[in-house]
Design a protein around this motif. Structure first.
Motif, short mmCIF file in Angstrom:
data_model
loop_
_atom_site.label_atom_id
_atom_site.label_comp_id
_atom_site.label_asym_id
_atom_site.label_seq_id
_atom_site.Cartn_x
_atom_site.Cartn_y
_atom_site.Cartn_z
N TYR A 1 0.83 -1.21 0.00
CA TYR A 1 0.00 0.00 0.00
C TYR A 1 0.87 1.26 0.00
CZ TYR A 1 -2.99 3.71 1.80
OH TYR A 1 -3.64 4.90 1.98
N GLU A 2 1.96 1.24 0.76
CA GLU A 2 2.87 2.39 0.78
C GLU A 2 3.48 2.62 -0.61
OE1 GLU A 2 5.76 1.69 3.83
OE2 GLU A 2 4.25 1.75 5.42
N LEU A 3 3.87 1.52 -1.27
CA LEU A 3 4.42 1.64 -2.63
C LEU A 3 3.36 2.20 -3.59
CD1 LEU A 3 6.36 -1.75 -2.85
CD2 LEU A 3 7.36 0.55 -2.67
N TYR A 4 2.13 1.75 -3.42
CA TYR A 4 1.01 2.25 -4.23
C TYR A 4 0.84 3.75 -4.01
CZ TYR A 4 -3.98 3.07 -5.27
OH TYR A 4 -5.17 3.57 -5.73
N ALA A 5 0.87 4.17 -2.76
CA ALA A 5 0.71 5.59 -2.44
C ALA A 5 1.86 6.42 -3.03
CB ALA A 5 0.62 5.79 -0.94
N ASP A 6 3.08 5.89 -2.95
CA ASP A 6 4.24 6.63 -3.43
C ASP A 6 4.34 6.69 -4.95
OD1 ASP A 6 5.09 7.24 -0.89
OD2 ASP A 6 6.56 5.61 -0.77
N TYR A 7 4.07 5.59 -5.63
CA TYR A 7 4.34 5.54 -7.06
C TYR A 7 3.11 5.63 -7.96
CZ TYR A 7 8.97 4.34 -5.53
OH TYR A 7 10.19 4.38 -4.93
N VAL A 8 1.94 5.27 -7.45
CA VAL A 8 0.74 5.34 -8.28
C VAL A 8 -0.03 6.63 -7.99
CG1 VAL A 8 -1.46 4.23 -8.85
CG2 VAL A 8 0.57 2.84 -8.44
N MET A 9 -0.33 6.88 -6.74
CA MET A 9 -1.15 8.04 -6.40
C MET A 9 -0.42 9.37 -6.64
SD MET A 9 -3.94 6.65 -5.85
CE MET A 9 -4.87 8.10 -5.41
N LYS A 10 0.89 9.35 -6.61
CA LYS A 10 1.65 10.58 -6.86
C LYS A 10 2.01 10.75 -8.34
CE LYS A 10 3.54 10.66 -2.22
NZ LYS A 10 4.75 10.52 -1.40
N ASN A 11 1.58 9.81 -9.16
CA ASN A 11 1.82 9.88 -10.60
C ASN A 11 0.78 10.82 -11.22
OD1 ASN A 11 1.96 9.48 -13.36
ND2 ASN A 11 2.20 7.26 -13.22
N PRO A 12 1.21 11.91 -11.83
CA PRO A 12 0.23 12.88 -12.36
C PRO A 12 -0.58 12.34 -13.54
CG PRO A 12 2.46 13.49 -13.01
CD PRO A 12 2.59 12.33 -12.04
N PHE A 13 -0.13 11.25 -14.15
CA PHE A 13 -0.84 10.69 -15.30
C PHE A 13 -1.83 9.59 -14.91
CE2 PHE A 13 3.28 12.18 -16.86
CZ PHE A 13 2.83 13.19 -17.69
N TYR A 14 -1.84 9.19 -13.64
CA TYR A 14 -2.75 8.12 -13.21
C TYR A 14 -4.13 8.69 -12.94
CZ TYR A 14 -4.99 4.47 -10.54
OH TYR A 14 -5.89 3.53 -10.11
N GLN A 15 -5.15 8.03 -13.49
CA GLN A 15 -6.52 8.41 -13.22
C GLN A 15 -7.08 7.47 -12.16
OE1 GLN A 15 -8.65 8.34 -16.91
NE2 GLN A 15 -7.58 10.11 -17.72
N ILE A 16 -7.59 8.02 -11.08
CA ILE A 16 -8.09 7.24 -9.95
C ILE A 16 -9.17 6.27 -10.41
CG2 ILE A 16 -9.29 7.41 -7.73
CD1 ILE A 16 -7.77 9.99 -7.25
#
Length: 140
Positions: free
Chosen positions: A104-119
């Motif tokens: 979950y921490e990796l998800y928060a760091d690399y996915v949620m902080k990615n400006p191109f990722y759509q939730i």
């Protein structure tokens, strides 16, 4: 520690990420993974409603968290936003809850902080996958 597989479900129960870490696993079709995600989402929703324990603000909502069998152990972590992380590991594997929280921490760091990722959309983030594999593989 042997982690067999990881699934990430969005708050609606849709499968947004799936990765197998063990070469010996029987391969499922992508449709089977979608059915598994939807089924787990429904079971989790039902168990959270019939749970005798109420959520006291610690997150999760009180649904199904651990499923153990003689073949595997499934650990679920639900975030406050409803995203579910499912880890399948060997039976009687200790500290799977620590592993799922680190994922979950990796998800928060690399996915949620990615400006191109759509939730709520499928995860296609190279940095997340690279760091996930770097974290899981040494534990195999």
């Amino acid at each position: 520690m042997v982690i067999l597989s990881l699934l990430i479900l969005n708050k609606a129960g849709g499968l947004i990420f799936q990765r197998d870490f063990n070469e010996g696993l029987k391969k499922l079709s992508s449709n089977d993974y979608l059915v598994l995600a939807g089924t787990f989402h429904g079971v989790h929703a039902i168990t959270s409603r019939i749970s005798p324990l109420r959520d006291l603000g610690g997150g999760g909502g009180g649904g199904l968290e651990v499923l153990e069998s003689d073949k595997f152990r499934m650990q679920c972590f639900q975030t406050l936003t409803g995203t579910k992380f499912l880890i399948f590991a060997e039976p009687n594997q200790p500290n799977v809850d620590v592993v799922v929280r680190r994922v979950y921490e990796l998800y928060a760091d690399y996915v949620m902080k990615n400006p191109f990722y759509q939730i709520e959309m499928p995860i296609r983030c190279e940095a997340f996958e690279r760091n996930l594999v770097a974290y899981i593989k040494p534990k195999q």
